[in-house]
Enzyme design. Sequence first.
Site, short mmCIF file in Angstrom:
data_model
loop_
_atom_site.label_atom_id
_atom_site.label_comp_id
_atom_site.label_asym_id
_atom_site.label_seq_id
_atom_site.Cartn_x
_atom_site.Cartn_y
_atom_site.Cartn_z
N GLU A 480 5.11 5.20 10.95
CA GLU A 480 6.39 5.38 10.25
C GLU A 480 7.05 4.08 9.81
OE1 GLU A 480 8.28 7.83 13.15
OE2 GLU A 480 7.38 9.67 12.39
N LYS A 595 3.50 1.02 13.63
CA LYS A 595 4.15 1.72 14.74
C LYS A 595 3.08 2.42 15.58
CE LYS A 595 7.73 5.08 15.83
NZ LYS A 595 8.61 6.13 15.35
C1 BGC Z 1 6.74 9.39 16.21
C2 BGC Z 1 6.21 10.64 15.57
C3 BGC Z 1 6.44 11.81 16.50
C4 BGC Z 1 7.89 11.92 16.89
C5 BGC Z 1 8.13 12.98 17.92
C6 BGC Z 1 8.21 9.59 16.54
O1 BGC Z 1 8.69 8.46 17.17
O2 BGC Z 1 6.57 8.29 15.37
O3 BGC Z 1 4.84 10.49 15.30
O4 BGC Z 1 6.02 12.97 15.90
O5 BGC Z 1 8.32 10.69 17.43
O6 BGC Z 1 7.39 12.72 19.09
#
Ligand code: BGC
Length: 768
Positions: A480, A595
């Site tokens: 992300e 990330k």
């Molecule tokens: C992560 C996602 C994940 C979400 C819920 C975020 O910090 O980057 O990949 O789906 O958290 O766990």
Amino acid sequence: MDLKNNLRTSTEWEIIENTFDPDQLITTGSNFMIGNGYMGYRGTFEEWKAKEYVACIVTDTWDKAPGSRWSELCNVPNGLFTQLFVDGEMVSAFAGETTDYYRALDLRHGINQRSISWRSPGGKSIQLDVEKFASKANHHLLVMRYGFTALQNGEYRLITGIDGEMWSINGEHFRSYTSFEEDGMLGLSLHTSENSTHIVITEGITLSGKAPDTVGVLKENKRCLHELTFSLKEGEKVSFQKVVSITHSNEVDHPLALSKQEVISGLAQGYERLKEEHQKKWKDFWERSDIRIKGNVEAQVLARFNIYQAYIATPVHDNLPIGARGLSCQVYQGAAFWDQETFNLPMYCYTHPDIAKNLVTYRHETLAGAKRKAKRLGYYGAFYAWTSGKTGDELFPDYFFTDVLTGRKIRNHFNCWQIHISPDVVYGIWLYYEASLDWDFMRDHGAEVLFEVAQFLVSRVHFKKDKNRFELIRLLGPDEYHENVDNNAYTNYLTQFAMEKACWVFDTLKEQDPEKLVRIMHTVGIQDEARDHWNEIAQDIYLPKPDEHTKVMEQFDGYFQLEDIAPGELRKRLIDPGEYWGWPNGIAVNTQVLKQADVVQLLALLDGFSNEVLTANYEYYEPRTEHGSSLSPSVHALVACKAQHYEEAYRYFMESSTIDLYNASKKVMSGGSFLGGIHTAAAGGVWRILVEGFGGFKVTREGVAFSPALPKTWEGLSFTLMVKQCLLEISITKNNITVSSDPSNEKGITVTLKGKPAFLEPGKRVTA
Ligand code: BGC
């Protein structure tokens, strides 16, 4: 044996805490929690209130507090609330003197225990013993036994009942509180603000030991309590059993009547009987789900702790989502993310296919929400919600993080650019199908989902005439930190996967059940040529291929041109430790720091990459990954196993499995948002590391294959799998692996051990 952070274990089936650390209330409240997938009750103390993060989160109660943009699960009033006063002083971990402190979570039976000897500031001592569980036999029930012994003569006052002042992170959810008192039971009847969900909490107690001198009822603010006083002599004991029933109108027609009736019958059955029924359910669960590790007690407890947490987060009673923080708190809205399919579903596919079926059925039941989302954004077919609650409509708000330097809101595009969620849902359905061979599900539900996702992808791809290929632009992969990228490797490969599966199901239906196919096509609104479109995209979608020399795949177009810097170095550029690293101006945006690694994630999910490619990509991306997501370590452990980096695999296994138990998660706060609670995906990921990583388990076209690699300090690893309708027992030691087929199996299965296939008949075993 001692674990870390003041924890120990005695039978490898529990975690025990012998000292109380007031700085760890959030963590220990989550770690010691009990639950049953309907409710999660934090492992806090009975006398505590909202400020100590007491919570009982109930699934299927999504609601927005007035003025809030968060549709989240309700934290309902605490029916186990109990305070004990000795000569006017309250028994408390924060005052007086506690000796023989013991808090434990029995993982085998889902029971939380606490006992202490306590001396009041005025010098009066008591012994307190409490045990409680969230029933697996009736998911509405919380059951507790609370007992104390006077170690000196004194005046004792006990209040126990329901505390309605909740720790609610985004505001008050209840617009009305009505208390009631009936046949000795106390209750609160509530209505939520947004959806008027009717929630009822009823409690009742049965006393034993020394009879009280006075008995009354106390109603104050949002509390209704029994009040009992006792003059006790040294050695005299008092105890009570409590049954709490929590019901709501989204699940049952008459929550009030049912709640009362369940308390009456629960009290009539009594604590021991309720506990027996509850334990029996847990026994059934562990029979299939336990993973036994020989030679390393810590790893054994970590395995069981994570499986426990993953399980109590799963709403096994209904087709509802697994929340990213389970039911440990309201963070992430109790909603499903892609975590559900890629981290939590696999364990159920191969141990409890019935639970896996609930989860994939949930995706079918929320298809309408996914279609609404696609339409709203100008596409067709099914674009699954990034954050999915009951209806499948997108719950994720446009603004999530805040710029901690300017205080301005950050527009994150998780909800509209993270399109991989739709092929991830297909991945989950395929996993379930491959594991269970449940064609009925595929025909009646799965096919429609696959076709709708395929249609969404048709509406989302771009055909580049000059390159004669399909591309996906404006994406956000699992990493992300890089928003608005083109041709994200993970998304493009998964899109191809989803298209291929849609074609296969289409063709199979055409051959086996053409009438059904016509009906599904009619429902989805497609003609025969749709299948050709899917196939064209599967054939011609651009897939970033391993570089001829380095074998590394580019995460997205232009990634290799970004600044190459190590995460540790990059971190030094932070002005504030709470800054968000990603879009639009975060420190990682113009660098190769990730990330969580998309290419590594891809290698974890899909087969067909050579060892050379696996190793090259793991080695390239691993040092560039910051692991800002709790999902990241388990994926690295899994792929490190495939890339034969066993020591690193073990390090990542430890990192993933201790995120909660040892509070190893770095990020309770990120970009101004609180992200605490149990990391449910990491818990599910632990199962994957153990079975698919160290156990080397893989489903093949004909059956199953294993190529295990035990960590150095382990002597054995064994587990049970249910694959293609065959129950198998797998036992791995340093030198060999044995797969036994259960005598109850109705057919044989091909088992490939270290590359050699053998056909295994029911009741037989094969060793390599
Ligand atoms: C992560 C996602 C994940 C979400 C819920 C975020 O910090 O980057 O990949 O789906 O958290 O766990």
